[in-house]
Design a protein around this motif. Structure first.
Motif, PDB file in Angstrom:
ATOM      1  N   LEU A 271       0.825  -1.203   0.000  1.00 52.59           N
ATOM      2  CA  LEU A 271       0.000   0.000   0.000  1.00 52.59           C
ATOM      3  C   LEU A 271       0.863   1.258   0.000  1.00 52.59           C
ATOM      4  O   LEU A 271       0.528   2.250  -0.654  1.00 52.59           O
ATOM      5  CB  LEU A 271      -0.944  -0.007   1.207  1.00 52.59           C
ATOM      6  CG  LEU A 271      -2.033  -1.078   1.181  1.00 52.59           C
ATOM      7  CD1 LEU A 271      -2.874  -1.013   2.448  1.00 52.59           C
ATOM      8  CD2 LEU A 271      -2.918  -0.940  -0.047  1.00 52.59           C
ATOM      9  N   LEU A 272       1.996   1.224   0.708  1.00 51.69           N
ATOM     10  CA  LEU A 272       2.888   2.386   0.734  1.00 51.69           C
ATOM     11  C   LEU A 272       3.508   2.657  -0.625  1.00 51.69           C
ATOM     12  O   LEU A 272       3.842   3.806  -0.940  1.00 51.69           O
ATOM     13  CB  LEU A 272       3.991   2.172   1.771  1.00 51.69           C
ATOM     14  CG  LEU A 272       4.947   3.346   2.000  1.00 51.69           C
ATOM     15  CD1 LEU A 272       4.194   4.553   2.553  1.00 51.69           C
ATOM     16  CD2 LEU A 272       6.072   2.955   2.929  1.00 51.69           C
ATOM     17  N   LEU A 273       3.624   1.638  -1.458  1.00 52.32           N
ATOM     18  CA  LEU A 273       4.220   1.832  -2.782  1.00 52.32           C
ATOM     19  C   LEU A 273       3.406   2.792  -3.644  1.00 52.32           C
ATOM     20  O   LEU A 273       3.924   3.355  -4.604  1.00 52.32           O
ATOM     21  CB  LEU A 273       4.359   0.488  -3.500  1.00 52.32           C
ATOM     22  CG  LEU A 273       5.478  -0.433  -3.010  1.00 52.32           C
ATOM     23  CD1 LEU A 273       5.393  -1.784  -3.694  1.00 52.32           C
ATOM     24  CD2 LEU A 273       6.835   0.208  -3.249  1.00 52.32           C
ATOM     25  N   GLY A 274       2.161   3.005  -3.301  1.00 54.56           N
ATOM     26  CA  GLY A 274       1.335   3.954  -4.042  1.00 54.56           C
ATOM     27  C   GLY A 274       1.554   5.394  -3.620  1.00 54.56           C
ATOM     28  O   GLY A 274       1.101   6.309  -4.318  1.00 54.56           O
ATOM     29  N   ARG A 275       2.215   5.611  -2.487  1.00 50.15           N
ATOM     30  CA  ARG A 275       2.540   6.973  -2.018  1.00 50.15           C
ATOM     31  C   ARG A 275       3.857   6.880  -1.266  1.00 50.15           C
ATOM     32  O   ARG A 275       3.929   7.026  -0.054  1.00 50.15           O
ATOM     33  CB  ARG A 275       1.434   7.504  -1.098  1.00 50.15           C
ATOM     34  CG  ARG A 275       1.651   8.977  -0.703  1.00 50.15           C
ATOM     35  CD  ARG A 275       1.493   9.893  -1.900  1.00 50.15           C
ATOM     36  NE  ARG A 275       1.584  11.301  -1.543  1.00 50.15           N
ATOM     37  CZ  ARG A 275       2.718  12.011  -1.525  1.00 50.15           C
ATOM     38  NH1 ARG A 275       3.857  11.422  -1.843  1.00 50.15           N
ATOM     39  NH2 ARG A 275       2.704  13.280  -1.199  1.00 50.15           N
ATOM     40  N   LEU A 276       4.931   6.673  -2.023  1.00 53.90           N
ATOM     41  CA  LEU A 276       6.208   6.310  -1.435  1.00 53.90           C
ATOM     42  C   LEU A 276       7.024   7.509  -0.977  1.00 53.90           C
ATOM     43  O   LEU A 276       7.839   7.396  -0.064  1.00 53.90           O
ATOM     44  CB  LEU A 276       7.019   5.489  -2.449  1.00 53.90           C
ATOM     45  CG  LEU A 276       8.293   4.813  -1.963  1.00 53.90           C
ATOM     46  CD1 LEU A 276       8.026   3.932  -0.753  1.00 53.90           C
ATOM     47  CD2 LEU A 276       8.906   3.990  -3.093  1.00 53.90           C
ATOM     48  N   PHE A 277       6.803   8.692  -1.584  1.00 54.91           N
ATOM     49  CA  PHE A 277       7.612   9.864  -1.264  1.00 54.91           C
ATOM     50  C   PHE A 277       6.753  10.991  -0.714  1.00 54.91           C
ATOM     51  O   PHE A 277       5.605  11.173  -1.141  1.00 54.91           O
ATOM     52  CB  PHE A 277       8.366  10.354  -2.499  1.00 54.91           C
ATOM     53  CG  PHE A 277       9.434   9.417  -2.975  1.00 54.91           C
ATOM     54  CD1 PHE A 277      10.714   9.468  -2.456  1.00 54.91           C
ATOM     55  CD2 PHE A 277       9.143   8.458  -3.945  1.00 54.91           C
ATOM     56  CE1 PHE A 277      11.692   8.595  -2.877  1.00 54.91           C
ATOM     57  CE2 PHE A 277      10.117   7.576  -4.385  1.00 54.91           C
ATOM     58  CZ  PHE A 277      11.404   7.648  -3.843  1.00 54.91           C
ATOM     59  N   VAL A 278       7.328  11.757   0.199  1.00 55.32           N
ATOM     60  CA  VAL A 278       6.644  12.937   0.724  1.00 55.32           C
ATOM     61  C   VAL A 278       6.534  13.995  -0.360  1.00 55.32           C
ATOM     62  O   VAL A 278       5.478  14.611  -0.542  1.00 55.32           O
ATOM     63  CB  VAL A 278       7.416  13.496   1.943  1.00 55.32           C
ATOM     64  CG1 VAL A 278       6.819  14.828   2.392  1.00 55.32           C
ATOM     65  CG2 VAL A 278       7.411  12.486   3.088  1.00 55.32           C
ATOM     66  N   GLU A 279       7.624  14.216  -1.082  1.00 56.11           N
ATOM     67  CA  GLU A 279       7.628  15.219  -2.147  1.00 56.11           C
ATOM     68  C   GLU A 279       6.871  14.711  -3.384  1.00 56.11           C
ATOM     69  O   GLU A 279       6.654  13.493  -3.537  1.00 56.11           O
ATOM     70  CB  GLU A 279       9.062  15.572  -2.548  1.00 56.11           C
ATOM     71  CG  GLU A 279       9.858  16.288  -1.472  1.00 56.11           C
ATOM     72  CD  GLU A 279      10.484  15.338  -0.460  1.00 56.11           C
ATOM     73  OE1 GLU A 279      11.094  15.821   0.504  1.00 56.11           O
ATOM     74  OE2 GLU A 279      10.360  14.109  -0.629  1.00 56.11           O
ATOM     75  N   GLU A 280       6.524  15.632  -4.240  1.00 55.27           N
ATOM     76  CA  GLU A 280       5.861  15.268  -5.483  1.00 55.27           C
ATOM     77  C   GLU A 280       6.912  14.871  -6.510  1.00 55.27           C
ATOM     78  O   GLU A 280       7.535  15.724  -7.148  1.00 55.27           O
ATOM     79  CB  GLU A 280       5.020  16.436  -5.996  1.00 55.27           C
ATOM     80  CG  GLU A 280       3.830  16.770  -5.112  1.00 55.27           C
ATOM     81  CD  GLU A 280       2.966  17.858  -5.714  1.00 55.27           C
ATOM     82  OE1 GLU A 280       3.253  18.272  -6.853  1.00 55.27           O
ATOM     83  OE2 GLU A 280       2.019  18.293  -5.054  1.00 55.27           O
ATOM     84  N   VAL A 281       7.132  13.595  -6.659  1.00 57.52           N
ATOM     85  CA  VAL A 281       8.077  13.076  -7.640  1.00 57.52           C
ATOM     86  C   VAL A 281       7.344  12.079  -8.537  1.00 57.52           C
ATOM     87  O   VAL A 281       6.319  11.507  -8.159  1.00 57.52           O
ATOM     88  CB  VAL A 281       9.288  12.382  -6.966  1.00 57.52           C
ATOM     89  CG1 VAL A 281      10.024  13.347  -6.051  1.00 57.52           C
ATOM     90  CG2 VAL A 281       8.851  11.137  -6.203  1.00 57.52           C
ATOM     91  N   ASP A 282       7.876  11.896  -9.736  1.00 57.91           N
ATOM     92  CA  ASP A 282       7.349  10.876 -10.637  1.00 57.91           C
ATOM     93  C   ASP A 282       8.189   9.620 -10.446  1.00 57.91           C
ATOM     94  O   ASP A 282       9.404   9.650 -10.653  1.00 57.91           O
ATOM     95  CB  ASP A 282       7.436  11.346 -12.091  1.00 57.91           C
ATOM     96  CG  ASP A 282       6.459  12.463 -12.389  1.00 57.91           C
ATOM     97  OD1 ASP A 282       5.367  12.467 -11.783  1.00 57.91           O
ATOM     98  OD2 ASP A 282       6.793  13.339 -13.211  1.00 57.91           O
ATOM     99  N   TYR A 283       7.564   8.541 -10.033  1.00 54.60           N
ATOM    100  CA  TYR A 283       8.334   7.315  -9.853  1.00 54.60           C
ATOM    101  C   TYR A 283       7.601   6.117 -10.446  1.00 54.60           C
ATOM    102  O   TYR A 283       6.379   6.085 -10.527  1.00 54.60           O
ATOM    103  CB  TYR A 283       8.664   7.070  -8.380  1.00 54.60           C
ATOM    104  CG  TYR A 283       7.486   6.754  -7.477  1.00 54.60           C
ATOM    105  CD1 TYR A 283       7.113   5.440  -7.189  1.00 54.60           C
ATOM    106  CD2 TYR A 283       6.765   7.788  -6.873  1.00 54.60           C
ATOM    107  CE1 TYR A 283       6.063   5.156  -6.347  1.00 54.60           C
ATOM    108  CE2 TYR A 283       5.707   7.519  -6.032  1.00 54.60           C
ATOM    109  CZ  TYR A 283       5.361   6.201  -5.762  1.00 54.60           C
ATOM    110  OH  TYR A 283       4.307   5.928  -4.929  1.00 54.60           O
TER     111      TYR A 283
END
Length: 597
Positions: A271-283
């Motif tokens: 589930l965390l893989l869907g929102r992995l970073f605090v900043e707005e990055v494209d991953y």
């Protein structure tokens, strides 16, 4: 420390560093380097960050022994280290530097600054602005003071003062000194508070950087506009260098997330893989794994992984892939090394995606699905990741680096691991100067060292953290001499902190009781990941994991979604499954290289 913009170029320096400033004048900075471990590692961090932007970068050490340690730490950089005994105040440091041969090659700078505290940072833009506002930029004799820590003066002033007794020179200095602004020497938080109160951005001339981590953080945050880690102002009132731009421009960072492993306890991380970073990055997430087990739970986890929430690209091992992976295991001697085969396959998936889209990712994160993060990752915790050849690593579990470093570490990792397979007790060459630049931690004590006097207790970790690095500095010559003897074929006694070589450890006794002690040809993944980074060319320095803390799932050994040959064979796969490790299966070696490359 200081910075200065010169037209379209920006040079940075710490301690003793000369820059071309307006009208071809020069600026120098001198600092006293202490003999404490923190001082030395701060000096090394400065050389690896600010120092790469300098023309000259020199630290002044109190004794020849400390100077020698400093030279080892900064070997391979532009930094130089000179010996300066007895100086404690900025005035003494600066006056003594005028008397040192080699301190000012080509003559003294027009303006020289001295710091008595190795953990101070001077922003040159403010200093030069203060000089211009005071109408002193063309003056031949003047001095500026920042409390008791910072002193700046012209070459003419320095030469004149150096000819006087120290007490008289100090008095003359006080009489004509111009003190800098109220934020001078304050902690960053105090400077930020004043900036916010005055509703304007404040650039203090001197702020405090604690140790090596502080230097790296300040370099990235102030000069590269990278998010600050442990200090700084609110976003609307940052402490930063004017006109600093993000190193990747205005677009979002592109991050490749590589998962090359068994899908163990996937619910803990998926589930965390869907929102992995605090900043707005494209991953983009790339997953390479063994055949998926046929169960409802695994089907549900896979649906989330490749669904809209994560949108991972997934590749499942084929029969040929599994045979090649099994051959790799037969060479490296142990099953847990197979993770590197899977990771290299995930890296190949990323490369294929880059070819299709026509551009490369900025950063590469390696992780596993049994890792449970406490919170999403923040780029602010990786201050050097875009600016230096470093990898942030937590053992062989997770690491983060920029795209160039990832290429160095992963492009030929399988070939290099195979080349180092064999007897784990043998002495692999260590670059002790590089070890000193890297620092302690991340499986350093798992390496095999020459058993020279003074090393064994440090390797075993019987004292406080940092003892091993101190022992390496102290016995540097003996370690290198022993290593050279080993390379000539002489028998050299060795020592390692790895539990498998120590029958006094709890781990050794447990595995011995289970009759599962590792054989001498079974490679240790943790040890060889550290060694792999250590021997990387061009050089890569390993940093400890500084981001969100994590744990490994308690059910990782019991819950997974894979059918991994040869223990489990999917329906329709060859039976019986071939076993590797003998000459009759050497034909797979050539085929294996297809994936390794």
């Amino acid at each position: 420390m200081w910075l200065r913009s010169c037209g379209n170029r920006r040079w940075i320096g710490i301690w003793l560093c000369f820059l071309d400033v307006a009208k071809a004048s020069s600026l120098g900075c001198v600092v006293r380097v202490g003999n404490a471990s923190d001082d030395l590692h701060a000096f090394a961090a400065a050389a690896q960050t600010w120092g790469v932007k300098c023309r000259w970068f020199v630290g002044l050490a109190p004794t020849p022994a400390v100077a020698d340690m400093g030279r080892r730490l900064v070997n391979g950089t532009k930094a130089r280290v000179l010996t300066l005994e007895g100086a404690s105040t900025p005035l003494e440091v600066l006056l003594r530097s005028y008397q040192l041969k080699g301190a000012f090659p080509g003559g003294p700078p027009r303006l020289a600054c001295a710091l008595a505290d190795a953990f101070m940072f001077l922003v040159v833009e403010n200093l030069m602005k203060a000089i211009e506002e005071a109408g002193l930029h063309d003056a031949h004799l003047f001095s500026l003071l920042c409390g008791s820590r910072l002193l700046c003066q012209t070459a003419a002033a320095g030469t004149a003062l150096s000819e006087l007794p120290l007490s008289i020179a100090s008095q003359r200095l006080q009489e004509r000194a111009m003190r800098l602004g109220p934020a001078c020497g304050r902690r960053p938080e105090e400077a930020c508070a004043e900036a916010i109160r005055s509703q304007r951005t404040l650039y203090p001339p001197a702020i405090h950087a604690s140790g090596a981590a502080g230097h790296r953080s300040l370099f990235s945050a102030l000069y590269l506009a990278w998010p600050a880690t442990s200090w700084g102002c609110r976003r609307e009132y940052p402490v930063a260098i004017p006109d600093a731009v993000r190193p990747f421009g205005q677009r979002k960072l592109a991050v490749a997330v590589l998962i090359g492993s068994l899908l163990r306890s996937p619910a803990s991380t998926i589930l965390l893989l869907g929102r992995l970073f605090v900043e707005e990055v494209d991953y983009q997430v790339f997953v390479y794994t063994a055949p998926i087990a046929q169960s409802r739970a695994c089907a549900d986890a896979l649906a989330v992984l490749v669904g809209e929430w994560v949108s991972a690209k997934l590749k499942v091992a084929s029969v040929r892939d599994s045979l090649e992976e099994q051959y790799f295991q037969s060479v490296v001697g142990t099953r847990h090394m197979r993770q590197w085969y899977k990771l290299r396959a995930a890296y190949a998936m990323m490369e294929e995606q880059e070819r299709m889209q026509g551009w490369k990712y900025d950063l590469v994160l390696k992780m596993r699905t049994d890792v449970e993060f406490i919170s999403p990752l923040s780029l602010a915790h990786f201050p050097e990741v875009m600016s230096a050849r470093v990898v942030y690593s937590a053992g062989d579990i997770i690491f983060f680096a920029n795209r160039q470093v990832a290429h160095t570490l992963l492009d030929e990792i399988l070939e290099q691991l195979v080349s180092r397979s064999g007897n784990e007790r043998r002495l692999l060459p260590l670059n002790y100067e590089r070890l000193l630049r890297t620092g302690e931690g991340n499986a350093l004590n798992l390496q095999v060292f020459p058993d020279v006097p003074g090393i064994r207790d440090a390797v075993y970790g019987k004292a406080s953290r940092g003892m091993l690095m101190s022992a390496i500095r102290k016995h540097f010559g003996e370690l290198e001499a022993a290593q050279h003897r080993a390379l000539r074929g002489e028998a050299v006694p060795t020592v390692s902190g790895h539990w498998r070589f120590r029958n006094d450890t709890k781990e050794f006794k447990t595995w011995q009781r289970m009759n599962r002690l590792p054989r001498d040809n079974e490679m240790c993944s943790m040890r060889h990941w550290f060694y792999h980074v250590h021997t990387a060319e061009p050089e890569v320095l390993m940093r400890g994991w500084t981001a969100s803390s994590f744990t490994l799932s308690k059910t990782r050994h019991y819950t997974n979604c894979n059918c991994e040959p040869p223990e489990c064979l999917p329906v329709g796969w060859p039976m019986p499954w071939p076993e590797f490790g003998n000459a009759s299966h050497a034909r797979w070696a050539g085929k294996t290289m297809r994936v390794w490359r």
